[in-house]
Design a protein around this motif. Structure first.
Motif, PDB file in Angstrom:
ATOM      1  N   SER A 113       0.837  -1.204   0.000  1.00  0.00           N
ATOM      2  CA  SER A 113       0.000   0.000   0.000  1.00  0.00           C
ATOM      3  C   SER A 113       0.872   1.254   0.000  1.00  0.00           C
ATOM      4  O   SER A 113       2.054   1.214   0.338  1.00  0.00           O
ATOM      5  N   ALA A 114       0.262   2.357  -0.349  1.00  0.00           N
ATOM      6  CA  ALA A 114       0.971   3.639  -0.337  1.00  0.00           C
ATOM      7  C   ALA A 114       1.445   3.976   1.070  1.00  0.00           C
ATOM      8  O   ALA A 114       2.530   4.532   1.247  1.00  0.00           O
ATOM      9  N   ASP A 115       0.649   3.636   2.077  1.00  0.00           N
ATOM     10  CA  ASP A 115       1.056   3.906   3.459  1.00  0.00           C
ATOM     11  C   ASP A 115       2.328   3.145   3.827  1.00  0.00           C
ATOM     12  O   ASP A 115       3.210   3.688   4.483  1.00  0.00           O
ATOM     13  N   ILE A 116       2.427   1.894   3.396  1.00  0.00           N
ATOM     14  CA  ILE A 116       3.636   1.104   3.664  1.00  0.00           C
ATOM     15  C   ILE A 116       4.824   1.709   2.931  1.00  0.00           C
ATOM     16  O   ILE A 116       5.899   1.884   3.504  1.00  0.00           O
ATOM     17  N   LEU A 117       4.640   2.047   1.675  1.00  0.00           N
ATOM     18  CA  LEU A 117       5.739   2.622   0.901  1.00  0.00           C
ATOM     19  C   LEU A 117       6.205   3.944   1.493  1.00  0.00           C
ATOM     20  O   LEU A 117       7.399   4.263   1.470  1.00  0.00           O
ATOM     21  N   ILE A 153      11.595   2.585   4.736  1.00  0.00           N
ATOM     22  CA  ILE A 153      12.772   2.809   3.903  1.00  0.00           C
ATOM     23  C   ILE A 153      13.304   1.417   3.560  1.00  0.00           C
ATOM     24  O   ILE A 153      13.508   0.596   4.456  1.00  0.00           O
ATOM     25  N   PHE A 154      13.510   1.153   2.276  1.00  0.00           N
ATOM     26  CA  PHE A 154      13.900  -0.179   1.820  1.00  0.00           C
ATOM     27  C   PHE A 154      15.389  -0.229   1.485  1.00  0.00           C
ATOM     28  O   PHE A 154      15.976   0.774   1.079  1.00  0.00           O
ATOM     29  N   ILE A 174      12.140   1.125  13.391  1.00  0.00           N
ATOM     30  CA  ILE A 174      12.202  -0.314  13.617  1.00  0.00           C
ATOM     31  C   ILE A 174      12.863  -0.982  12.417  1.00  0.00           C
ATOM     32  O   ILE A 174      12.301  -0.990  11.314  1.00  0.00           O
ATOM     33  N   GLY A 175      14.037  -1.544  12.629  1.00  0.00           N
ATOM     34  CA  GLY A 175      14.753  -2.227  11.566  1.00  0.00           C
ATOM     35  C   GLY A 175      14.251  -3.642  11.369  1.00  0.00           C
ATOM     36  O   GLY A 175      13.920  -4.333  12.331  1.00  0.00           O
ATOM     37  N   ARG A 190      13.484  -6.118   3.767  1.00  0.00           N
ATOM     38  CA  ARG A 190      14.739  -5.426   4.098  1.00  0.00           C
ATOM     39  C   ARG A 190      14.412  -3.951   4.229  1.00  0.00           C
ATOM     40  O   ARG A 190      14.491  -3.192   3.276  1.00  0.00           O
ATOM     41  N   ARG A 191      14.040  -3.549   5.428  1.00  0.00           N
ATOM     42  CA  ARG A 191      13.434  -2.222   5.563  1.00  0.00           C
ATOM     43  C   ARG A 191      13.587  -1.666   6.970  1.00  0.00           C
ATOM     44  O   ARG A 191      13.911  -2.388   7.899  1.00  0.00           O
ATOM     45  N   VAL A 192      13.316  -0.348   7.068  1.00  0.00           N
ATOM     46  CA  VAL A 192      13.155   0.313   8.361  1.00  0.00           C
ATOM     47  C   VAL A 192      11.767   0.921   8.359  1.00  0.00           C
ATOM     48  O   VAL A 192      11.397   1.671   7.456  1.00  0.00           O
ATOM     49  N   GLU A 193      11.017   0.562   9.362  1.00  0.00           N
ATOM     50  CA  GLU A 193       9.655   1.073   9.549  1.00  0.00           C
ATOM     51  C   GLU A 193       9.737   2.349  10.375  1.00  0.00           C
ATOM     52  O   GLU A 193      10.444   2.397  11.391  1.00  0.00           O
ATOM     53  N   ILE A 194       9.006   3.365   9.954  1.00  0.00           N
ATOM     54  CA  ILE A 194       8.996   4.641  10.656  1.00  0.00           C
ATOM     55  C   ILE A 194       7.607   4.851  11.245  1.00  0.00           C
ATOM     56  O   ILE A 194       6.635   4.938  10.518  1.00  0.00           O
TER      57      ILE A 194
END
Length: 174
Positions: free
Chosen positions: A59-63, A67-68, A104-105, A164-168
């Motif tokens: 989703s756009a919210d996830i994107l 950060i990938f 969150i990594g 492979r991401r960091v969640e903000i």
């Protein structure tokens, strides 16, 4: 919480070395294409709708809120730098000046669990450093943690490169 829809200022992007190679008008045009917003410094940039192409089921919210990264990597690519510059500008704007962040990594399941835990933390630390360099108050980053490979994105296998991401995450500061 949608962070990128409010405001985007170019003053925050001076820390991005690849972005420095671009002219001001190129930066303005790219921010307009990617995020559909115009900064005060971009008065001459053409009006355009965002051209971001989504080729996945995310989703756009996830994107917007993630950060990938490349496999095994902790380096920010040009898209990530641009996204973080826009985020920092939004966080420095009046509507978001009371927001605090939790970074969150995450990692995919390639490699060992301990290595993935450490890699995910390094990714979160890289994002934190980038944001702190351009935020008016870097202390608003309240937590930088790692989940390693334990929390893949919904409906994706643990081995997916999108893990492979960091969640903000943002919330109002206490």
């Amino acid at each position: 919480m949608r962070l990128f829809g409010y405001v985007c200022l170019l003053a925050a992007i001076g820390f991005c070395s690849p972005v420095l190679a671009m002219s001001e008008s190129e930066i303005c045009a790219q921010i307009m294409r990617e995020y559909g917003v115009r900064a005060d410094q971009c008065a001459d940039a053409p009006d355009a709708q965002p051209q971001r192409v989504v080729t996945t089921e995310l989703s756009a919210d996830i994107l917007e809120s993630h950060i990938f990264f490349a496999k095994g990597g902790t380096a920010l690519d040009g898209d990530a730098r641009l996204q973080l510059a826009a985020l920092a500008a939004v966080l420095n704007a009046a509507p978001m000046q009371t927001a605090c962040l939790r970074l969150i990594g995450h990692s995919d399941t390639s490699g060992g669990a301990n290595a993935n835990q450490a890699l995910a933390l390094k990714r979160a630390e890289v994002v934190a450093a980038s944001l702190r360099a351009s935020m008016a108050d870097g202390s608003r980053i309240k937590e930088v943690i790692s989940m390693g490979e334990s929390q893949p994105l919904d409906s994706l296998p643990g081995s997916s490169p999108l893990n492979r991401r960091v969640e903000i995450r943002a919330k109002t500061c206490p």
